[in-house]
Design a protein around this motif. Structure first.
Motif, PDB file in Angstrom:
ATOM      1  N   GLY A 381       0.569  -1.198   0.005  1.00 57.82           N
ATOM      2  CA  GLY A 381      -0.072  -0.016   0.124  1.00 57.82           C
ATOM      3  C   GLY A 381       0.964   1.266  -0.119  1.00 57.82           C
ATOM      4  N   GLU A 382       1.775   1.261   0.719  1.00 58.61           N
ATOM      5  CA  GLU A 382       2.732   2.488   0.636  1.00 58.61           C
ATOM      6  C   GLU A 382       3.451   2.617  -0.662  1.00 58.61           C
ATOM      7  OE1 GLU A 382       4.240   1.340   5.443  1.00 58.61           O
ATOM      8  OE2 GLU A 382       5.591   1.138   3.778  1.00 58.61           O
ATOM      9  N   LEU A 383       3.750   1.639  -1.243  1.00 59.24           N
ATOM     10  CA  LEU A 383       4.332   1.800  -2.680  1.00 59.24           C
ATOM     11  C   LEU A 383       3.352   2.039  -3.400  1.00 59.24           C
ATOM     12  CD1 LEU A 383       6.725  -1.342  -2.773  1.00 59.24           C
ATOM     13  CD2 LEU A 383       7.548   0.894  -2.806  1.00 59.24           C
ATOM     14  N   GLY A 391       3.953   9.434 -10.184  1.00 56.81           N
ATOM     15  CA  GLY A 391       3.734   9.172 -11.477  1.00 56.81           C
ATOM     16  C   GLY A 391       4.152   7.866 -11.991  1.00 56.81           C
ATOM     17  N   GLU A 392       4.854   7.188 -11.048  1.00 52.42           N
ATOM     18  CA  GLU A 392       5.428   5.779 -11.331  1.00 52.42           C
ATOM     19  C   GLU A 392       4.447   4.608 -10.785  1.00 52.42           C
ATOM     20  OE1 GLU A 392       9.926   6.924 -12.240  1.00 52.42           O
ATOM     21  OE2 GLU A 392       9.581   5.905 -10.344  1.00 52.42           O
ATOM     22  N   ARG A 393       3.209   4.627 -11.465  1.00 52.85           N
ATOM     23  CA  ARG A 393       2.212   3.947 -10.703  1.00 52.85           C
ATOM     24  C   ARG A 393       2.552   2.390 -10.620  1.00 52.85           C
ATOM     25  NH1 ARG A 393      -3.111   6.147 -13.615  1.00 52.85           N
ATOM     26  NH2 ARG A 393      -1.757   5.631 -15.526  1.00 52.85           N
ATOM     27  N   THR A 394       1.870   1.670  -9.577  1.00 51.36           N
ATOM     28  CA  THR A 394       2.154   0.274  -9.104  1.00 51.36           C
ATOM     29  C   THR A 394       0.683  -0.375  -9.099  1.00 51.36           C
ATOM     30  OG1 THR A 394       2.044   0.482  -6.786  1.00 51.36           O
ATOM     31  CG2 THR A 394       4.105   0.973  -7.886  1.00 51.36           C
ATOM     32  N   TRP A 395       0.813  -1.646  -9.380  1.00 50.40           N
ATOM     33  CA  TRP A 395      -0.491  -2.495  -9.182  1.00 50.40           C
ATOM     34  C   TRP A 395       0.061  -3.881  -8.580  1.00 50.40           C
ATOM     35  CZ3 TRP A 395      -4.947  -0.510  -9.402  1.00 50.40           C
ATOM     36  CH2 TRP A 395      -6.101  -1.580  -9.549  1.00 50.40           C
ATOM     37  N   PRO A 396      -0.866  -4.207  -7.643  1.00 46.53           N
ATOM     38  CA  PRO A 396      -0.513  -5.416  -6.920  1.00 46.53           C
ATOM     39  C   PRO A 396      -1.048  -6.796  -7.485  1.00 46.53           C
ATOM     40  CG  PRO A 396      -2.613  -4.403  -5.956  1.00 46.53           C
ATOM     41  CD  PRO A 396      -1.917  -3.482  -6.849  1.00 46.53           C
ATOM     42  N   LEU A 397      -0.065  -7.730  -7.440  1.00 45.66           N
ATOM     43  CA  LEU A 397      -0.745  -8.877  -7.780  1.00 45.66           C
ATOM     44  C   LEU A 397      -0.534 -10.065  -6.552  1.00 45.66           C
ATOM     45  CD1 LEU A 397       1.505  -9.241 -11.104  1.00 45.66           C
ATOM     46  CD2 LEU A 397      -1.161  -8.874 -10.813  1.00 45.66           C
ATOM     47  N   VAL A 471      10.656   4.728  -5.249  1.00 48.17           N
ATOM     48  CA  VAL A 471      11.270   4.168  -3.744  1.00 48.17           C
ATOM     49  C   VAL A 471      11.919   5.458  -3.039  1.00 48.17           C
ATOM     50  CG1 VAL A 471      13.206   2.953  -2.743  1.00 48.17           C
ATOM     51  CG2 VAL A 471      12.135   2.341  -4.940  1.00 48.17           C
ATOM     52  N   HIS A 472      12.461   6.561  -3.728  1.00 46.25           N
ATOM     53  CA  HIS A 472      12.698   7.517  -2.687  1.00 46.25           C
ATOM     54  C   HIS A 472      11.363   8.099  -2.016  1.00 46.25           C
ATOM     55  CE1 HIS A 472      14.536  11.188  -1.410  1.00 46.25           C
ATOM     56  NE2 HIS A 472      13.537  11.875  -1.713  1.00 46.25           N
ATOM     57  N   GLU A 473      10.485   8.479  -2.800  1.00 48.94           N
ATOM     58  CA  GLU A 473       9.086   9.003  -2.042  1.00 48.94           C
ATOM     59  C   GLU A 473       8.745   7.822  -0.997  1.00 48.94           C
ATOM     60  OE1 GLU A 473       5.868  11.423  -1.442  1.00 48.94           O
ATOM     61  OE2 GLU A 473       7.809  11.662  -2.406  1.00 48.94           O
ATOM     62  N   TRP A 474       8.869   6.584  -1.301  1.00 54.26           N
ATOM     63  CA  TRP A 474       8.192   5.596  -0.328  1.00 54.26           C
ATOM     64  C   TRP A 474       9.324   5.767   1.153  1.00 54.26           C
ATOM     65  CZ3 TRP A 474      11.513   0.982   0.964  1.00 54.26           C
ATOM     66  CH2 TRP A 474      10.860   0.215   1.837  1.00 54.26           C
ATOM     67  N   LEU A 475      10.568   5.976   0.754  1.00 57.29           N
ATOM     68  CA  LEU A 475      11.302   6.377   1.770  1.00 57.29           C
ATOM     69  C   LEU A 475      11.042   7.466   2.667  1.00 57.29           C
ATOM     70  CD1 LEU A 475      14.781   5.130   0.347  1.00 57.29           C
ATOM     71  CD2 LEU A 475      13.763   4.035   2.064  1.00 57.29           C
ATOM     72  N   ARG A 476      10.837   8.465   1.751  1.00 53.56           N
ATOM     73  CA  ARG A 476      10.489   9.792   2.488  1.00 53.56           C
ATOM     74  C   ARG A 476       9.232   9.945   3.121  1.00 53.56           C
ATOM     75  NH1 ARG A 476       8.377  15.072   1.041  1.00 53.56           N
ATOM     76  NH2 ARG A 476       7.207  14.291  -0.464  1.00 53.56           N
TER      77      ARG A 476
END
Length: 481
Positions: A381-383, A391-397, A471-476
């Motif tokens: 969820g954080e990612l 704008g680097e969107r993710t989608w869970p599997l 990943v940087h935004e996730w870390l921040r």
């Protein structure tokens, strides 16, 4: 990157890029003449106008980028508009470029505007002769409606650093396999560590043999290029680290399970996950983030040869598990299994790995989203939130236990592929075997997003550098709690 106030009415800049929101409050009322005429015949979001004059011959050329109201967050709209606009200006041979930041912009929009200008203005031509090289990018300016405060200035600096780190990643991915070898990546890590102040340690073949990195050494057997295991560390404020891992196959011919010749030249970017780790470490050091971050890169080529690993062979990696190799072109998970095993020895608070791992990911999600497979819903969820912000969107599997049966081997602890169905998921399950359940872990499959076949928004054709800002935004956000 400079911030200026007011609208240039004389040619102090060669070009001005204007994001035109369908929402009038976002656009502002500062200029309507040429925009109104152009908008009547152009309806697609993100489309860049031809150039228009601001009313005088000596005024800058203006490029309007239409933005659908509510189509996406303002920050991403600004990022795309700035990138598309600067690419259009450069295509006309214009030098200095300004971007009109919306009057309602917050810190995220200011950061994104800076990112868009720098990301859209990138091109690598370091292997061309002098005549074929483009001039260094000229001045890039952000135009504020009023006085930009400290928040905007800090956001712009952060955006510039992140974009420069992402552009460094793009350059590594773009380099051909005869240049960006495992030894080249190791030397580049050492150079960047000296430049930016993080720690680096490189393991060569002899040390990998002594310590039992069987997965990495197995894949490397078919190549005369020696493998390397690269460990980078940004100390931050200390404590247990977040570990980021990147697949570093610098050229992937598939090994004995040889790939088709058509398109094989693209396999130079099978190290895009590793390159993203380099960019993350650059950004962590330059922004002095408090989180301790360790970056791990197993680097090798995957080629056929007389002593290359064969389908049906059984190997042992660093974990001690026996692995039946069914397909030698499923090599990325073998080297990542060693890296993930090693990562756990560092007592991490979380692990994220990035890899151009499966063609099945492209079939499932195309070129618009990063697949996420995780052992923890929180990290997934954080990612996802970080992906929306960048704008680097993710989608869970899913990683349901039912899929694990596809990896059962008759003679070993696990086999390295699970058949045709659910290829991205079974690849994720393979990696999960080498991560403890009590360590939050996420695997990012960037196979569909590491390379752009055509330009769009802030992305020129070619390497994307995906994963650095995500990943940087996730870390921040993680650090803020």
């Amino acid at each position: 990157m400079e911030i200026r106030s007011g609208i240039p009415v004389e040619r102090e800049l060669d070009a001005l890029v204007v994001p035109w929101f369908d929402d009038a409050d976002a656009t502002g009322e500062w200029w309507e003449g040429p925009a109104t005429v152009w908008l009547e015949g152009h309806g697609r979001s993100g489309e860049v106008s031809g150039w228009a004059r601001l009313g005088a011959v000596d005024a800058p050329d203006v490029f309007i980028v239409r933005i659908d109201a509510g189509a996406r967050p303002m920050a991403e709209s600004c990022r795309r508009a700035a990138g598309a606009g600067v690419r259009a200006a450069r295509a006309r041979g214009l030098g200095s470029v300004g971007f009109r930041v919306p009057e309602t912009a917050d810190g995220a929009a200011w950061q994104a505007s800076a990112e868009g200008l720098a990301l859209g203005d990138w091109r690598y031509d370091g292997l061309r002769d002098a005549e074929g090289r483009t001039a260094a990018p000229e001045e890039r300016v952000l135009i504020a409606g009023g006085k930009a405060g400290p928040e905007a200035e800090a956001a712009v600096r952060r955006g510039c650093v992140l974009a420069e780190a992402q552009n460094a990643t793009r350059e590594l991915v773009t380099l051909p396999g005869n240049v960006a070898t495992p030894r080249y990546l190791a030397a580049e890590a050492e150079r960047l560590a000296g430049e930016h102040g993080f720690r680096v340690e490189v393991r060569d073949r002899k040390r990998l043999e002594e310590e039992g990195f069987g997965g990495l050494l197995t894949v490397a057997r078919g190549s005369v290029e020696e493998p390397r295991f690269i460990e980078m560390e940004h100390e931050g404020s200390g404590g247990d680290p977040v570990v980021v891992v990147g697949k570093g196959v610098t050229f992937d011919a598939g090994g004995i399970s040889l790939k088709p010749a058509s398109g094989m030249e693209d396999m130079k970017y099978d190290m895009a996950g590793a390159a993203a780790v380099f960019g993350i470490m650059i950004a962590a050091a330059r922004l002095e983030i408090p989180q301790r971050v360790v970056g791990l890169v197993p680097a090798t080529e995957n080629l056929p040869a007389g002593d290359a690993v064969k389908p049906g062979d059984v190997i042992r990696g660093l974990s001690g598990k026996s692995i039946e190799v069914i397909n030698t072109d499923a090599e990325g998970r073998l080297i990542l299994s060693d890296a993930l095993t090693y990562a756990q020895r560092l007592d991490p608070v979380a692990i994220v790995d990035m890899a151009t791992l499966t063609g099945a990911c492209v079939i499932a999600l195309g070129h618009h989203a990063v697949a996420v497979l995780a052992n923890d819903r929180g990290i997934a969820g954080e990612l996802s939130e970080a992906g929306e912000a960048t704008g680097e969107r993710t989608w869970p599997l899913p990683l349901w236990k039912a899929y694990r049966a596809q990896l059962d081997s008759d003679i070993a602890d696990i086999k390295n592929i699970g058949g045709r169905g659910a290829g991205t998921i079974t690849a994720g399950w393979f990696l999960r075997e080498f991560v403890s359940d009590d360590v939050p872990w996420a695997h990012l499959d960037i196979a569909g997003t590491a390379w752009a076949k055509e330009a769009r928004g802030w992305q020129p054709k070619g390497a994307t550098g995906v994963g650095v800002r995500l990943v940087h935004e996730w870390l921040r956000v993680r650090e803020r709690g």
